[in-house]
Scaffold this motif. Structure first.
Motif, short mmCIF file in Angstrom:
data_model
loop_
_atom_site.label_atom_id
_atom_site.label_comp_id
_atom_site.label_asym_id
_atom_site.label_seq_id
_atom_site.Cartn_x
_atom_site.Cartn_y
_atom_site.Cartn_z
N ILE A 1 0.90 -1.16 -0.04
CA ILE A 1 -0.07 -0.04 0.05
C ILE A 1 0.85 1.35 -0.10
N VAL A 2 0.56 2.28 -0.78
CA VAL A 2 1.11 3.53 -0.79
C VAL A 2 0.32 4.57 -0.50
N ARG A 3 0.40 5.26 0.43
CA ARG A 3 -0.42 6.33 0.95
C ARG A 3 0.17 7.73 1.05
N ILE A 4 -0.37 8.84 0.76
CA ILE A 4 0.01 10.06 0.90
C ILE A 4 -0.86 11.08 2.09
N TYR A 5 0.11 11.41 2.91
CA TYR A 5 -0.55 12.22 4.28
C TYR A 5 -0.09 13.62 3.99
N ASN A 6 -0.91 14.38 4.52
CA ASN A 6 -0.74 16.04 4.81
C ASN A 6 0.09 15.84 6.23
N PHE A 7 1.39 16.05 6.21
CA PHE A 7 2.22 15.74 7.47
C PHE A 7 1.79 16.58 8.60
N GLN A 8 0.88 17.75 8.40
CA GLN A 8 0.50 18.66 9.48
C GLN A 8 -0.62 17.90 10.04
N SER A 9 -1.37 17.02 9.25
CA SER A 9 -2.69 16.21 9.92
C SER A 9 -2.48 14.96 9.28
N PRO A 10 -1.74 14.08 9.79
CA PRO A 10 -1.51 12.67 9.22
C PRO A 10 -2.56 11.77 9.33
N ASN A 11 -3.80 11.99 10.18
CA ASN A 11 -4.85 11.41 10.06
C ASN A 11 -5.79 10.87 9.10
N ASN A 12 -5.35 11.69 7.88
CA ASN A 12 -6.10 11.92 6.63
C ASN A 12 -5.14 11.38 5.83
N SER A 13 -5.62 10.61 5.03
CA SER A 13 -4.61 10.07 3.97
C SER A 13 -5.30 9.80 2.48
N THR A 14 -4.41 9.60 1.42
CA THR A 14 -5.03 9.39 0.22
C THR A 14 -4.25 8.08 -0.35
N LEU A 15 -4.83 7.04 -0.50
CA LEU A 15 -4.55 6.01 -1.27
C LEU A 15 -4.23 6.07 -2.84
N ILE A 16 -2.73 6.11 -3.22
CA ILE A 16 -2.76 6.05 -4.23
C ILE A 16 -2.25 4.79 -5.31
N SER A 17 -1.77 3.63 -4.59
CA SER A 17 -1.67 2.33 -5.25
C SER A 17 -1.57 1.34 -4.33
N SER A 18 -1.93 0.23 -4.88
CA SER A 18 -2.12 -1.02 -3.85
C SER A 18 -1.84 -2.04 -4.97
N ASN A 19 -0.68 -3.12 -4.49
CA ASN A 19 -0.41 -4.17 -5.53
C ASN A 19 -0.28 -5.28 -4.79
N ALA A 20 -0.86 -6.28 -4.97
CA ALA A 20 -0.84 -7.65 -4.27
C ALA A 20 0.55 -8.37 -4.23
N ALA A 21 1.19 -8.16 -5.48
CA ALA A 21 2.41 -8.56 -5.84
C ALA A 21 3.40 -7.82 -4.94
N GLY A 22 3.40 -6.87 -4.43
CA GLY A 22 4.21 -6.36 -3.45
C GLY A 22 4.91 -4.96 -3.94
N ILE A 23 4.85 -3.82 -3.09
CA ILE A 23 5.37 -2.52 -3.27
C ILE A 23 6.30 -2.57 -2.12
N TYR A 24 7.62 -1.96 -2.76
CA TYR A 24 8.98 -1.88 -1.88
C TYR A 24 8.95 -0.59 -1.29
N SER A 25 8.76 0.38 -2.29
CA SER A 25 9.10 1.82 -1.86
C SER A 25 8.39 3.01 -2.65
N ALA A 26 8.46 4.29 -2.25
CA ALA A 26 7.90 5.29 -3.04
C ALA A 26 8.52 6.50 -2.85
N SER A 27 8.62 7.38 -3.92
CA SER A 27 9.43 8.61 -3.39
C SER A 27 8.87 9.72 -4.36
#
Length: 282
Positions: free
Chosen positions: A181-207
């Motif tokens: 799972i890859v999620r984007i957070y607003n660092f000032q309010s990390p309780n809210n996030s946006t999911l941009i990718s989900s891959n059952a094969a496996g995700i190692y990193s994002a930048s």
């Protein structure tokens, strides 16, 4: 390629001079045998793993500096300060979970036990904060002043390890956890996030790219997806095996994409000891 150097993380310096790689090398243990006044070197077949920090010239990829450690801790992450004066590594829980080096001479000037395994780390754009992601699902801020760190409050994001973090210029935080799972957070309010990718094969990193235009997502099938950072649409897929334009059927070759400061280059690493360099053509 430089096997048997197993690379865990790569980072560019902002001044464009350096490409750093951290990981481990495996050596066969040897011993000296003296027989009939003749000395030979033989291996006893037992492997020794040394942790390695390697600094490359970002222009010609010559090795500038190499540091080796006989430690049970794994070096999983690294980062340069925005002014490129300091280089920091993150390790699994040990007596020195964070190490700070001066890039003018590559000498270690500071170390700190964080109590948590450090899976990834990144500076904010001002260079006065270091953000680390841990195996226990915490994001931790550290105040960074003249090469030293002081602890700031932790933020609990997940019950799983945070294997990758990246911070954009406008304080958006991208994380990878549970390896899918890859999620984007607003660092000032990390309780809210946006999911941009989900891959059952496996995700190692994002930048994030430094210009804020792109997001690179490294998957376990030896490829990297480049997303538009505003629309989250896929722009291009980069493959670690240049001789194969489809997914690597072997699998388990995790990929970690890192953008250069100008976003013109992207470095991808995998667990086979390879670093691939791609150049953006506008």
């Amino acid at each position: 390629q430089d096997n048997p150097f197993f690379i865990r993380s790569v980072k560019y310096s902002n001044d464009g001079k350096y490409l750093a790689a951290v990981g481990a090398s495996v050596f066969l243990r040897t011993k000296l045998i003296v027989k009939n006044n003749i000395t030979t070197v033989e291996s006893d077949g037992k492997a020794i793993e040394r942790k390695v920090i390697r600094i490359y010239d970002a222009f010609n990829y010559d090795i500038i500096k190499e540091m080796k450690y006989d430690t049970i801790a794994d070096i999983l992450s690294c980062s340069f300060s925005p002014d490129s004066k300091y280089f920091i590594t993150g390790e699994t829980n040990s007596n020195s979970s964070l190490r700070i080096f001066e890039t003018k001479n590559w000498k270690q000037i500071y170390s700190l036990n964080t109590e948590d395994d450090i899976w990834d780390l990144v500076f904010n754009s001002k260079g006065d904060r270091l953000i680390t992601g841990s195996s226990k699902g915490f994001i931790t801020q550290w105040k960074f002043i003249t090469g030293e760190l002081s602890h700031l409050p932790k933020i609990k994001l997940t019950d799983h390890e945070i294997s990758s973090i990246s911070l954009s210029h406008d304080d958006k935080l991208i994380t990878v956890n549970q390896d899918t799972i890859v999620r984007i957070y607003n660092f000032q309010s990390p309780n809210n996030s946006t999911l941009i990718s989900s891959n059952a094969a496996g995700i190692y990193s994002a930048s994030f790219s430094n210009d804020g235009r792109y997001i690179g997502v490294g998957e376990s099938m030896n490829n990297c997806k480049i997303f538009n950072a505003k629309t989250f649409g896929i722009i291009q897929i980069l493959y670690g095996d240049s001789n194969n334009s489809s997914q690597n059927e072997g699998g388990n070759n995790y990929t970690k994409p890192i953008f250069s400061y100008t976003s013109k280059y992207i470095a991808m690493l995998n667990n086979a000891g390879m670093i691939y360099i791609f150049k953006r053509i506008d």
